[in-house]
Design a protein around this motif. Sequence first.
Motif, PDB file in Angstrom:
ATOM      1  N   LEU A   1      24.760 -46.773 -17.957  1.00  0.00           N
ATOM      2  CA  LEU A   1      23.317 -46.914 -17.734  1.00  0.00           C
ATOM      3  C   LEU A   1      22.592 -45.595 -17.952  1.00  0.00           C
ATOM      4  CD1 LEU A   1      23.003 -49.269 -14.621  1.00  0.00           C
ATOM      5  CD2 LEU A   1      22.322 -49.740 -16.996  1.00  0.00           C
ATOM      6  N   GLN A   2      23.167 -44.506 -17.458  1.00  0.00           N
ATOM      7  CA  GLN A   2      22.565 -43.182 -17.667  1.00  0.00           C
ATOM      8  C   GLN A   2      22.536 -42.830 -19.152  1.00  0.00           C
ATOM      9  OE1 GLN A   2      25.340 -41.115 -15.093  1.00  0.00           O
ATOM     10  NE2 GLN A   2      23.702 -40.609 -13.642  1.00  0.00           N
ATOM     11  N   MET A   3      23.614 -43.170 -19.867  1.00  0.00           N
ATOM     12  CA  MET A   3      23.688 -42.866 -21.299  1.00  0.00           C
ATOM     13  C   MET A   3      22.618 -43.644 -22.052  1.00  0.00           C
ATOM     14  SD  MET A   3      25.104 -41.139 -23.742  1.00  0.00           S
ATOM     15  CE  MET A   3      26.795 -40.640 -23.437  1.00  0.00           C
ATOM     16  N   ARG A   4      22.437 -44.905 -21.706  1.00  0.00           N
ATOM     17  CA  ARG A   4      21.417 -45.723 -22.359  1.00  0.00           C
ATOM     18  C   ARG A   4      20.027 -45.127 -22.120  1.00  0.00           C
ATOM     19  NH1 ARG A   4      23.340 -51.106 -22.176  1.00  0.00           N
ATOM     20  NH2 ARG A   4      23.487 -50.724 -19.975  1.00  0.00           N
ATOM     21  N   ALA A   5      19.772 -44.711 -20.867  1.00  0.00           N
ATOM     22  CA  ALA A   5      18.483 -44.100 -20.529  1.00  0.00           C
ATOM     23  C   ALA A   5      18.293 -42.773 -21.264  1.00  0.00           C
ATOM     24  CB  ALA A   5      18.376 -43.895 -19.017  1.00  0.00           C
ATOM     25  N   LEU A   6      19.355 -41.989 -21.359  1.00  0.00           N
ATOM     26  CA  LEU A   6      19.296 -40.700 -22.042  1.00  0.00           C
ATOM     27  C   LEU A   6      18.969 -40.885 -23.522  1.00  0.00           C
ATOM     28  CD1 LEU A   6      21.689 -37.826 -21.365  1.00  0.00           C
ATOM     29  CD2 LEU A   6      21.503 -38.589 -23.705  1.00  0.00           C
ATOM     30  N   VAL A   7      19.638 -41.826 -24.172  1.00  0.00           N
ATOM     31  CA  VAL A   7      19.393 -42.093 -25.590  1.00  0.00           C
ATOM     32  C   VAL A   7      17.981 -42.630 -25.795  1.00  0.00           C
ATOM     33  CG1 VAL A   7      20.071 -43.539 -27.548  1.00  0.00           C
ATOM     34  CG2 VAL A   7      21.823 -42.387 -26.198  1.00  0.00           C
ATOM     35  N   LYS A   8      17.539 -43.513 -24.893  1.00  0.00           N
ATOM     36  CA  LYS A   8      16.182 -44.058 -24.991  1.00  0.00           C
ATOM     37  C   LYS A   8      15.139 -42.951 -24.863  1.00  0.00           C
ATOM     38  CE  LYS A   8      13.133 -47.522 -23.004  1.00  0.00           C
ATOM     39  NZ  LYS A   8      12.455 -47.665 -21.745  1.00  0.00           N
ATOM     40  N   GLN A   9      15.335 -42.040 -23.903  1.00  0.00           N
ATOM     41  CA  GLN A   9      14.400 -40.933 -23.707  1.00  0.00           C
ATOM     42  C   GLN A   9      14.395 -40.002 -24.919  1.00  0.00           C
ATOM     43  OE1 GLN A   9      12.242 -40.513 -20.969  1.00  0.00           O
ATOM     44  NE2 GLN A   9      11.363 -39.091 -22.447  1.00  0.00           N
ATOM     45  N   LEU A  10      15.576 -39.735 -25.465  1.00  0.00           N
ATOM     46  CA  LEU A  10      15.644 -38.870 -26.649  1.00  0.00           C
ATOM     47  C   LEU A  10      14.917 -39.505 -27.827  1.00  0.00           C
ATOM     48  CD1 LEU A  10      16.676 -36.311 -28.019  1.00  0.00           C
ATOM     49  CD2 LEU A  10      18.747 -37.574 -28.625  1.00  0.00           C
ATOM     50  N   ARG A  11      15.069 -40.818 -27.984  1.00  0.00           N
ATOM     51  CA  ARG A  11      14.343 -41.515 -29.057  1.00  0.00           C
ATOM     52  C   ARG A  11      12.831 -41.364 -28.881  1.00  0.00           C
ATOM     53  NH1 ARG A  11      18.092 -46.901 -29.182  1.00  0.00           N
ATOM     54  NH2 ARG A  11      19.675 -46.060 -30.565  1.00  0.00           N
ATOM     55  N   GLU A  12      12.363 -41.528 -27.635  1.00  0.00           N
ATOM     56  CA  GLU A  12      10.930 -41.384 -27.366  1.00  0.00           C
ATOM     57  C   GLU A  12      10.461 -39.959 -27.635  1.00  0.00           C
ATOM     58  OE1 GLU A  12      10.221 -42.799 -23.393  1.00  0.00           O
ATOM     59  OE2 GLU A  12      10.927 -44.821 -23.873  1.00  0.00           O
ATOM     60  N   ASP A  13      11.256 -38.977 -27.187  1.00  0.00           N
ATOM     61  CA  ASP A  13      10.899 -37.572 -27.393  1.00  0.00           C
ATOM     62  C   ASP A  13      10.860 -37.219 -28.876  1.00  0.00           C
ATOM     63  OD1 ASP A  13      10.738 -37.241 -24.661  1.00  0.00           O
ATOM     64  OD2 ASP A  13      12.732 -36.349 -24.471  1.00  0.00           O
ATOM     65  N   MET A  14      11.851 -37.688 -29.612  1.00  0.00           N
ATOM     66  CA  MET A  14      11.919 -37.335 -31.037  1.00  0.00           C
ATOM     67  C   MET A  14      10.855 -38.060 -31.846  1.00  0.00           C
ATOM     68  SD  MET A  14      15.863 -36.499 -31.983  1.00  0.00           S
ATOM     69  CE  MET A  14      15.402 -35.519 -33.402  1.00  0.00           C
ATOM     70  N   ARG A  15      10.434 -39.222 -31.383  1.00  0.00           N
ATOM     71  CA  ARG A  15       9.341 -39.925 -32.064  1.00  0.00           C
ATOM     72  C   ARG A  15       8.072 -39.069 -32.026  1.00  0.00           C
ATOM     73  NH1 ARG A  15       9.742 -44.913 -29.684  1.00  0.00           N
ATOM     74  NH2 ARG A  15      11.442 -45.391 -31.077  1.00  0.00           N
ATOM     75  N   LEU A  16       7.884 -38.320 -30.925  1.00  0.00           N
ATOM     76  CA  LEU A  16       6.722 -37.435 -30.796  1.00  0.00           C
ATOM     77  C   LEU A  16       6.731 -36.318 -31.836  1.00  0.00           C
ATOM     78  CD1 LEU A  16       6.484 -37.112 -26.912  1.00  0.00           C
ATOM     79  CD2 LEU A  16       5.009 -38.462 -28.418  1.00  0.00           C
ATOM     80  N   VAL A  17       7.925 -35.916 -32.288  1.00  0.00           N
ATOM     81  CA  VAL A  17       8.005 -34.877 -33.321  1.00  0.00           C
ATOM     82  C   VAL A  17       8.251 -35.487 -34.704  1.00  0.00           C
ATOM     83  CG1 VAL A  17       8.619 -32.979 -31.785  1.00  0.00           C
ATOM     84  CG2 VAL A  17      10.431 -34.381 -32.779  1.00  0.00           C
ATOM     85  N   GLY A  18       8.064 -36.799 -34.811  1.00  0.00           N
ATOM     86  CA  GLY A  18       8.092 -37.446 -36.112  1.00  0.00           C
ATOM     87  C   GLY A  18       9.444 -37.922 -36.602  1.00  0.00           C
ATOM     88  N   VAL A  19      10.408 -38.056 -35.697  1.00  0.00           N
ATOM     89  CA  VAL A  19      11.732 -38.549 -36.087  1.00  0.00           C
ATOM     90  C   VAL A  19      11.973 -39.869 -35.387  1.00  0.00           C
ATOM     91  CG1 VAL A  19      14.214 -38.124 -36.025  1.00  0.00           C
ATOM     92  CG2 VAL A  19      12.639 -36.229 -36.409  1.00  0.00           C
ATOM     93  N   ASP A  20      12.271 -40.898 -36.162  1.00  0.00           N
ATOM     94  CA  ASP A  20      12.488 -42.218 -35.597  1.00  0.00           C
ATOM     95  C   ASP A  20      13.980 -42.519 -35.477  1.00  0.00           C
ATOM     96  OD1 ASP A  20      10.924 -44.126 -34.473  1.00  0.00           O
ATOM     97  OD2 ASP A  20      10.717 -45.350 -36.269  1.00  0.00           O
ATOM     98  N   ASN A  21      14.395 -42.991 -34.317  1.00  0.00           N
ATOM     99  CA  ASN A  21      15.756 -43.470 -34.101  1.00  0.00           C
ATOM    100  C   ASN A  21      16.823 -42.440 -34.485  1.00  0.00           C
ATOM    101  OD1 ASN A  21      17.378 -45.471 -33.114  1.00  0.00           O
ATOM    102  ND2 ASN A  21      17.531 -46.575 -35.044  1.00  0.00           N
ATOM    103  N   PRO A  22      16.869 -41.290 -33.796  1.00  0.00           N
ATOM    104  CA  PRO A  22      17.763 -40.204 -34.191  1.00  0.00           C
ATOM    105  C   PRO A  22      19.234 -40.467 -33.916  1.00  0.00           C
ATOM    106  CG  PRO A  22      16.710 -39.685 -32.113  1.00  0.00           C
ATOM    107  CD  PRO A  22      16.090 -40.967 -32.603  1.00  0.00           C
ATOM    108  N   ILE A  23      19.516 -41.176 -32.804  1.00  0.00           N
ATOM    109  CA  ILE A  23      20.901 -41.389 -32.399  1.00  0.00           C
ATOM    110  C   ILE A  23      21.175 -42.873 -32.314  1.00  0.00           C
ATOM    111  CG2 ILE A  23      22.530 -41.149 -30.483  1.00  0.00           C
ATOM    112  CD1 ILE A  23      21.465 -38.443 -29.948  1.00  0.00           C
ATOM    113  N   LEU A  24      22.289 -43.275 -32.871  1.00  0.00           N
ATOM    114  CA  LEU A  24      22.701 -44.671 -32.835  1.00  0.00           C
ATOM    115  C   LEU A  24      23.854 -44.804 -31.856  1.00  0.00           C
ATOM    116  CD1 LEU A  24      22.722 -45.266 -36.698  1.00  0.00           C
ATOM    117  CD2 LEU A  24      20.838 -45.663 -35.108  1.00  0.00           C
ATOM    118  N   GLN A  25      23.775 -45.802 -30.971  1.00  0.00           N
ATOM    119  CA  GLN A  25      24.887 -46.094 -30.072  1.00  0.00           C
ATOM    120  C   GLN A  25      25.753 -47.149 -30.730  1.00  0.00           C
ATOM    121  OE1 GLN A  25      22.557 -46.728 -26.288  1.00  0.00           O
ATOM    122  NE2 GLN A  25      24.371 -45.746 -25.437  1.00  0.00           N
ATOM    123  N   VAL A  26      27.014 -46.812 -30.873  1.00  0.00           N
ATOM    124  CA  VAL A  26      27.967 -47.765 -31.440  1.00  0.00           C
ATOM    125  C   VAL A  26      29.038 -48.019 -30.388  1.00  0.00           C
ATOM    126  CG1 VAL A  26      27.537 -47.108 -33.833  1.00  0.00           C
ATOM    127  CG2 VAL A  26      29.255 -45.869 -32.540  1.00  0.00           C
ATOM    128  N   GLY A  27      29.821 -49.045 -30.586  1.00  0.00           N
ATOM    129  CA  GLY A  27      30.866 -49.363 -29.612  1.00  0.00           C
ATOM    130  C   GLY A  27      31.753 -48.161 -29.354  1.00  0.00           C
TER     131      GLY A  27
END
Length: 125
Positions: free
Chosen positions: A64-90
């Motif tokens: 759950l923490q990892m999912r939240a961390l990745v979600k927050q990083l996506r939001e932060d990076m969107r602010l600097v113009g990068v969409d979907n920087p990290i992909l979670q795979v199995g």
Amino acid sequence: MHDANVSLSLHPPALMRGAVRVEIGQLTAVILQRLLQEQPMVALPNETLQEYLENLGLDFPDPLQMRALVKQLREDMRLVGVDNPILQVGGGLMLNRHVHVVCDEDEGPDLLDIIYTGLIPHQRH
């Protein structure tokens, strides 16, 4: 036309692009910097990441923490113009092949500079 790089600052951890600067948490910065050592679209297994974090004295986030961390990083990076920087795979994480992040070391060396090797140095113009 070539897009500007997004810089990852180590003092304190932040993402920057032009006039936009977004502070990110230390754990997020450590994970992102470790991912930068891998080729894009090559998954970093959770076990490898967990061992790396434990060697630095950091706790590996639960799912759950990892999912939240990745979600927050996506939001932060969107602010600097990068969409979907990290992909979670199995069983791991990987950098999206479109992401280009460099390490900004303008403020001199510190412990993080010693820990994080294999990063692309920031180009000074």
